[in-house]
Design a protein around this motif. Structure first.
Motif, PDB file in Angstrom:
ATOM      1  N   CYS A 197       0.828  -1.218   0.000  1.00 14.85           N
ATOM      2  CA  CYS A 197       0.000   0.000   0.000  1.00 14.85           C
ATOM      3  C   CYS A 197       0.856   1.259   0.000  1.00 14.85           C
ATOM      4  N   SER A 198       1.889   1.277   0.816  1.00 14.49           N
ATOM      5  CA  SER A 198       2.727   2.479   0.870  1.00 14.49           C
ATOM      6  C   SER A 198       3.516   2.665  -0.420  1.00 14.49           C
ATOM      7  N   MET A 199       3.939   1.584  -1.048  1.00 16.41           N
ATOM      8  CA  MET A 199       4.665   1.714  -2.319  1.00 16.41           C
ATOM      9  C   MET A 199       3.750   2.246  -3.425  1.00 16.41           C
ATOM     10  N   ILE A 200       2.508   1.786  -3.457  1.00 11.95           N
ATOM     11  CA  ILE A 200       1.560   2.299  -4.449  1.00 11.95           C
ATOM     12  C   ILE A 200       1.323   3.788  -4.227  1.00 11.95           C
ATOM     13  N   LEU A 201       1.115   4.189  -2.986  1.00 10.21           N
ATOM     14  CA  LEU A 201       0.917   5.617  -2.695  1.00 10.21           C
ATOM     15  C   LEU A 201       2.159   6.432  -3.025  1.00 10.21           C
ATOM     16  N   LEU A 202       3.317   5.881  -2.755  1.00 16.62           N
ATOM     17  CA  LEU A 202       4.555   6.591  -3.050  1.00 16.62           C
ATOM     18  C   LEU A 202       4.734   6.772  -4.557  1.00 16.62           C
TER      19      LEU A 202
ATOM     20  N   GLY B 248       2.353  11.547   5.172  1.00 19.36           N
ATOM     21  CA  GLY B 248       1.093  10.815   5.083  1.00 19.36           C
ATOM     22  C   GLY B 248       1.308   9.371   4.701  1.00 19.36           C
ATOM     23  N   ILE B 249       2.230   9.139   3.785  1.00 20.91           N
ATOM     24  CA  ILE B 249       2.531   7.770   3.379  1.00 20.91           C
ATOM     25  C   ILE B 249       3.110   6.988   4.552  1.00 20.91           C
ATOM     26  N   LEU B 250       3.945   7.624   5.337  1.00 21.36           N
ATOM     27  CA  LEU B 250       4.515   6.972   6.516  1.00 21.36           C
ATOM     28  C   LEU B 250       3.424   6.618   7.527  1.00 21.36           C
TER      29      LEU B 250
ATOM     30  N   VAL C 118       2.301   6.890  -6.799  1.00 21.87           N
ATOM     31  CA  VAL C 118       1.309   7.896  -7.211  1.00 21.87           C
ATOM     32  C   VAL C 118       1.801   9.290  -6.862  1.00 21.87           C
ATOM     33  N   HIS C 119       2.372   9.437  -5.692  1.00 23.33           N
ATOM     34  CA  HIS C 119       2.862  10.744  -5.245  1.00 23.33           C
ATOM     35  C   HIS C 119       4.034  11.219  -6.106  1.00 23.33           C
ATOM     36  N   ILE C 120       4.945  10.347  -6.419  1.00 22.02           N
ATOM     37  CA  ILE C 120       6.096  10.732  -7.241  1.00 22.02           C
ATOM     38  C   ILE C 120       5.647  11.137  -8.639  1.00 22.02           C
ATOM     39  N   VAL C 121       4.724  10.379  -9.219  1.00 20.43           N
ATOM     40  CA  VAL C 121       4.221  10.716 -10.553  1.00 20.43           C
ATOM     41  C   VAL C 121       3.494  12.059 -10.528  1.00 20.43           C
ATOM     42  N   TYR C 122       2.684  12.278  -9.494  1.00 23.17           N
ATOM     43  CA  TYR C 122       1.972  13.552  -9.374  1.00 23.17           C
ATOM     44  C   TYR C 122       2.945  14.718  -9.246  1.00 23.17           C
ATOM     45  N   ASN C 123       3.937  14.566  -8.372  1.00 25.12           N
ATOM     46  CA  ASN C 123       4.920  15.645  -8.204  1.00 25.12           C
ATOM     47  C   ASN C 123       5.742  15.861  -9.469  1.00 25.12           C
ATOM     48  N   TRP C 124       5.979  14.828 -10.205  1.00 26.18           N
ATOM     49  CA  TRP C 124       6.743  14.947 -11.431  1.00 26.18           C
ATOM     50  C   TRP C 124       5.986  15.785 -12.462  1.00 26.18           C
ATOM     51  N   PHE C 125       4.665  15.562 -12.555  1.00 24.80           N
ATOM     52  CA  PHE C 125       3.875  16.312 -13.524  1.00 24.80           C
ATOM     53  C   PHE C 125       3.563  17.731 -13.076  1.00 24.80           C
ATOM     54  N   THR C 126       3.372  17.957 -11.785  1.00 24.39           N
ATOM     55  CA  THR C 126       2.931  19.271 -11.306  1.00 24.39           C
ATOM     56  C   THR C 126       4.009  20.084 -10.614  1.00 24.39           C
ATOM     57  N   GLY C 127       5.071  19.463 -10.189  1.00 23.59           N
ATOM     58  CA  GLY C 127       6.102  20.185  -9.441  1.00 23.59           C
ATOM     59  C   GLY C 127       5.639  20.539  -8.036  1.00 23.59           C
ATOM     60  N   ALA C 128       4.701  19.778  -7.472  1.00 22.81           N
ATOM     61  CA  ALA C 128       4.150  20.046  -6.140  1.00 22.81           C
ATOM     62  C   ALA C 128       5.194  19.752  -5.058  1.00 22.81           C
ATOM     63  N   PRO C 129       5.017  20.352  -3.887  1.00 17.64           N
ATOM     64  CA  PRO C 129       5.955  20.077  -2.786  1.00 17.64           C
ATOM     65  C   PRO C 129       5.802  18.644  -2.274  1.00 17.64           C
ATOM     66  N   LYS C 130       6.802  18.188  -1.569  1.00 21.30           N
ATOM     67  CA  LYS C 130       6.841  16.801  -1.091  1.00 21.30           C
ATOM     68  C   LYS C 130       6.317  16.673   0.337  1.00 21.30           C
ATOM     69  N   ASP C 131       5.329  17.477   0.719  1.00 21.94           N
ATOM     70  CA  ASP C 131       4.835  17.471   2.096  1.00 21.94           C
ATOM     71  C   ASP C 131       4.047  16.216   2.454  1.00 21.94           C
ATOM     72  N   SER C 132       3.481  15.559   1.492  1.00 22.26           N
ATOM     73  CA  SER C 132       2.597  14.442   1.818  1.00 22.26           C
ATOM     74  C   SER C 132       3.336  13.125   2.032  1.00 22.26           C
ATOM     75  N   LEU C 133       4.654  13.141   2.038  1.00 17.83           N
ATOM     76  CA  LEU C 133       5.392  11.912   2.336  1.00 17.83           C
ATOM     77  C   LEU C 133       5.151  11.443   3.762  1.00 17.83           C
TER      78      LEU C 133
END
Length: 108
Positions: free
Chosen positions: A38-43, A62-64, A45-60
């Motif tokens: 579950c955490s790898m899938i969320l991670l 949340g994955i933890l 998704v988060h990396i792909v989202y940040n890659w496309f949008t340049g969003a900050p990495k604050d939600s890591l």
């Protein structure tokens, strides 16, 4: 008078403790694998989202929290209701930490 045979008692107790140890090991490995997946899938998704949008990495964080919550939820027995409730709150808090920066980024 009743006498207790030490060897006989140890023989009887071994299978019981062996099954309990195997059960704990099985629960621990199952909890680790489900939480890790579950955490790898969320991670990802988060990396792909940040890659496309340049969003900050604050939600890591949340994955933890989600990882720890799923791990403790699956690793505790049904009798330990308080730990299960706390792990559910950790999962909810993890989703809030994970989704909040994404929502702020989309709507602001």
């Amino acid at each position: 008078m009743i006498t207790l045979n030490k060897d006989k008692l140890l023989k009887k107790s071994k299978p019981e403790t062996l099954c309990k140890d195997e059960r704990d090991t099985l629960l621990n490995s199952r909890a680790s694998s489900v939480a890790g997946i579950c955490s790898m899938i969320l991670l990802i998704v988060h990396i792909v989202y940040n890659w496309f949008t340049g969003a900050p990495k604050d939600s890591l964080i949340g994955i933890l929290f989600i990882y720890m919550g799923i791990y403790y939820f699956l690793n505790t027995s049904k009798e330990q209701k308080i730990l299960r409730i706390i792990s559910i709150f950790m999962i909810i808090a993890g989703f809030i930490f994970f989704i909040d920066p994404l929502v702020k980024r989309i709507f602001l």
